[in-house]
Design a protein around this motif. Structure first.
Motif, PDB file in Angstrom:
ATOM      1  N   PHE A   5      -1.769  -6.146   6.506  1.00  0.00           N
ATOM      2  CA  PHE A   5      -2.441  -6.738   5.334  1.00  0.00           C
ATOM      3  C   PHE A   5      -3.010  -5.637   4.433  1.00  0.00           C
ATOM      4  O   PHE A   5      -2.953  -5.734   3.199  1.00  0.00           O
ATOM      5  N   LEU A   6      -3.564  -4.616   5.040  1.00  0.00           N
ATOM      6  CA  LEU A   6      -4.171  -3.529   4.275  1.00  0.00           C
ATOM      7  C   LEU A   6      -3.135  -2.848   3.384  1.00  0.00           C
ATOM      8  O   LEU A   6      -3.442  -2.461   2.243  1.00  0.00           O
ATOM      9  N   ALA A   7      -1.930  -2.703   3.909  1.00  0.00           N
ATOM     10  CA  ALA A   7      -0.884  -2.031   3.146  1.00  0.00           C
ATOM     11  C   ALA A   7      -0.524  -2.787   1.868  1.00  0.00           C
ATOM     12  O   ALA A   7      -0.040  -2.185   0.906  1.00  0.00           O
ATOM     13  N   ASP A   8      -0.769  -4.090   1.838  1.00  0.00           N
ATOM     14  CA  ASP A   8      -0.498  -4.863   0.630  1.00  0.00           C
ATOM     15  C   ASP A   8      -1.407  -4.447  -0.521  1.00  0.00           C
ATOM     16  O   ASP A   8      -1.099  -4.734  -1.685  1.00  0.00           O
ATOM     17  N   TYR A   9      -2.518  -3.810  -0.198  1.00  0.00           N
ATOM     18  CA  TYR A   9      -3.474  -3.370  -1.228  1.00  0.00           C
ATOM     19  C   TYR A   9      -3.354  -1.867  -1.467  1.00  0.00           C
ATOM     20  O   TYR A   9      -4.311  -1.216  -1.882  1.00  0.00           O
TER      21      TYR A   9
END
Length: 522
Positions: free
Chosen positions: A330-334
């Motif tokens: 999920f963090l990589a999406d940001y």
């Protein structure tokens, strides 16, 4: 002595000139009085209509000229009350002007409800300001537009004012469930549309005077509304501190703020050196960066503090592994916004860092913790099964996320898969070592054939409750065990088959039944 012709064209005496002027002014006052009386603000019949919305354009323009005439009459009578004997005239003109201004004040409120009549709004404002009623005019304009803007924001957000004053009393679930999503949907529209339109209105209406007046009026109308809107984002950031799962809401706020809100905000309210709203927005962006860095630091500390003795039954994927890897996906999406936050923050601290460094560190801390947990299993085979399952899970999560794979590098997941295969090899040797030792002992005459069969049964029984991370890992485990055990058992069976009940086919079937249950939660 002057000739009759010269006397006929001579100017009147000063006394006579003043008398003529007084007469003209008095006539203009009388004409204005009739018009003001027809549109008296306290007259029920007049109050039911509007000079600008219902009367003719000519009538509205006459009223504006009448107001200007009354103001000039006041100045005329006030200039020399004794000479002109204009004390009564001054009182009358002032009373009529006050009445006219009250009417225009009513008209202004009506026009502000109908924003299509911009020229009329500007004409009323200019008339009131010219007559010395600028303060009253601006007060009416500000209060009316402030209320209208508040209503629009309430409709847009779905929140009742003063919503920003009660945010600190709300639970995170309330903020996260409805208020922050509403803000994310509405903030860009508010700053790029509502506030921009309000700024355009103030600039247009007060364009005839000092530009600073329009700016001051807009600030009085919109600043509190804008800071109230920013307060929602501030509450999200403040309440999300040190809670890793809340970081994603903070990053949503950051992306909306920097990508959609700030350009419009700076255009409408001005730069951070001249605008309270812009300065507050800049401070909010800085707070988001602090929250992001603090939250990621808290996550790293939480991984490190996880008790090593808390293992997973059957060597399954540990909940910590699932949590951290799903979090990183999920963090990589940001990635774009978070990279900027991290770079800005660490540059201020004179450190070199990036999202890649942070993610690498988090994964390394996780893998180190998994090694520690593996060492807490009593059975060596189970500890390596645990490492194989968890390492492969990590590799799969990275390989399945294009963004996370890009952050860690294309070869990173493949390297972890290679480590997982090596763990599988150690697992097989440990889990089936007694079987292979018994086969070797039987071949040398040191062990009876029955010992081999017994070792097989014990190895299978030991592994019946063990699990695989997924079907692909289960197949790899079964294939490795079959390749290591079945060929040796087949050679053993050719020599001692009469002394044992298990055929090579039986052993193959028993291995194939391992890890056939529900895989670990992925």
């Amino acid at each position: 002595m002057a000739s009759p012709s010269a006397r006929r064209h001579a100017l009147p005496s000063p006394r006579h000139r003043r008398t003529l002027s007084s007469t003209l002014v008095e006539e203009s006052v009388a004409a204005a009085a009739a018009l003001v009386q027809r549109w008296h603000p306290d007259d029920d019949a007049a109050a039911s209509g509007s000079l600008f919305l219902h009367a003719t354009e000519h009538e509205a323009q006459r009223f504006l000229r009448a107001a200007a005439d009354l103001h000039r009459a006041m100045l005329f009578f006030a200039s020399d009350v004794i000479t002109h004997g204009g004390g009564d005239g001054l009182v009358q003109a002032q009373a009529l002007l006050q009445t006219a201004m009250r009417r225009l004040d009513q008209e202004l409120q009506l026009l502000l409800d109908d924003m299509t009549r911009l020229d009329d709004i500007r004409a009323v404002v200019e008339a009131m300001v010219a007559a010395g009623y600028g303060k009253e005019c601006i007060s009416t304009f500000k209060s009316h537009r402030r209320a209208a803007l508040s209503t629009e924001l309430q409709r847009l957000l779905g929140l009742s004012p003063p919503y920003h004053q009660h945010l600190h009393k709300l639970a995170w679930e309330q903020l996260d469930g409805s208020i922050i999503p509403s803000w994310l949907a509405a903030a860009a529209v508010a700053f790029n549309s509502l506030f921009a339109a309000e700024k355009g209105l103030c600039d247009a209406v007060f364009a005839g005077g000092n530009a600073a007046v329009g700016e001051a009026v807009f600030a009085a109308v919109a600043n509190d509304q804008a800071t109230g809107l920013l307060a929602v984002a501030e509450a999200a950031v403040a309440r999300a501190r040190r809670a890793p799962e809340r970081l994603f809401r903070v990053l949503d706020v950051h992306d909306t703020l920097t990508g959609e809100v700030l350009p419009g905000l700076l255009s409408v309210f001005g730069g951070i050196n001249s605008s309270e709203v812009a300065a507050r927005a800049a401070h909010l962006v800085a707070k988001v960066g602090e929250a992001a860095r603090g939250t990621l630091g808290s996550l790293e500390a939480a991984i490190q503090k996880e008790p090593s003795k808390a293992t997973a039954a059957g060597g399954a994927v540990h909940p910590l592994t699932r949590y951290v890897m799903n979090y990183l996906v999920f963090l990589a999406d940001y990635q774009e916004g978070l990279t900027q936050l991290l770079v800005d923050g660490y540059q201020q601290q004179q450190e070199a860092s990036s999202l890649m460094v942070v993610v690498h560190r988090l994964v390394s801390v996780l893998l180190g913790k998994l090694e520690a947990k593996a060492g807490c299993y009593r059975d060596v085979a189970l500890s390596y099964l645990f490492l194989a399952n968890n390492t492969q899970y990590v590799a799969n999560k990275v390989a399945g996320s294009g963004k996370l794979r890009g952050i860690l590098g294309d070869g990173w997941a493949e390297a972890q898969s290679a480590k997982a295969r090596a763990h599988v090899g150690v697992y097989v040797r440990a889990a089936w070592g007694k079987v292979m030792a018994a086969i070797a002992g039987a071949g040398a005459g040191a062990e009876p054939p029955e010992a081999v069969e017994q070792a097989v049964m014990e190895a299978v029984a030991m592994q019946e409750q063990w699990v695989a991370a997924d079907e692909e890992t289960a197949q790899a485990l079964r294939a490795a065990a079959t390749a290591a055990v079945v060929p040796r058992y087949r050679m053993f069976y050719r020599r001692y088959g009469a002394a044992v009940r298990l055929t090579p086919g039986d052993v193959t079937t028993m291995i194939a039944a391992l890890f056939a249950g529900p895989p670990g939660d992925v």
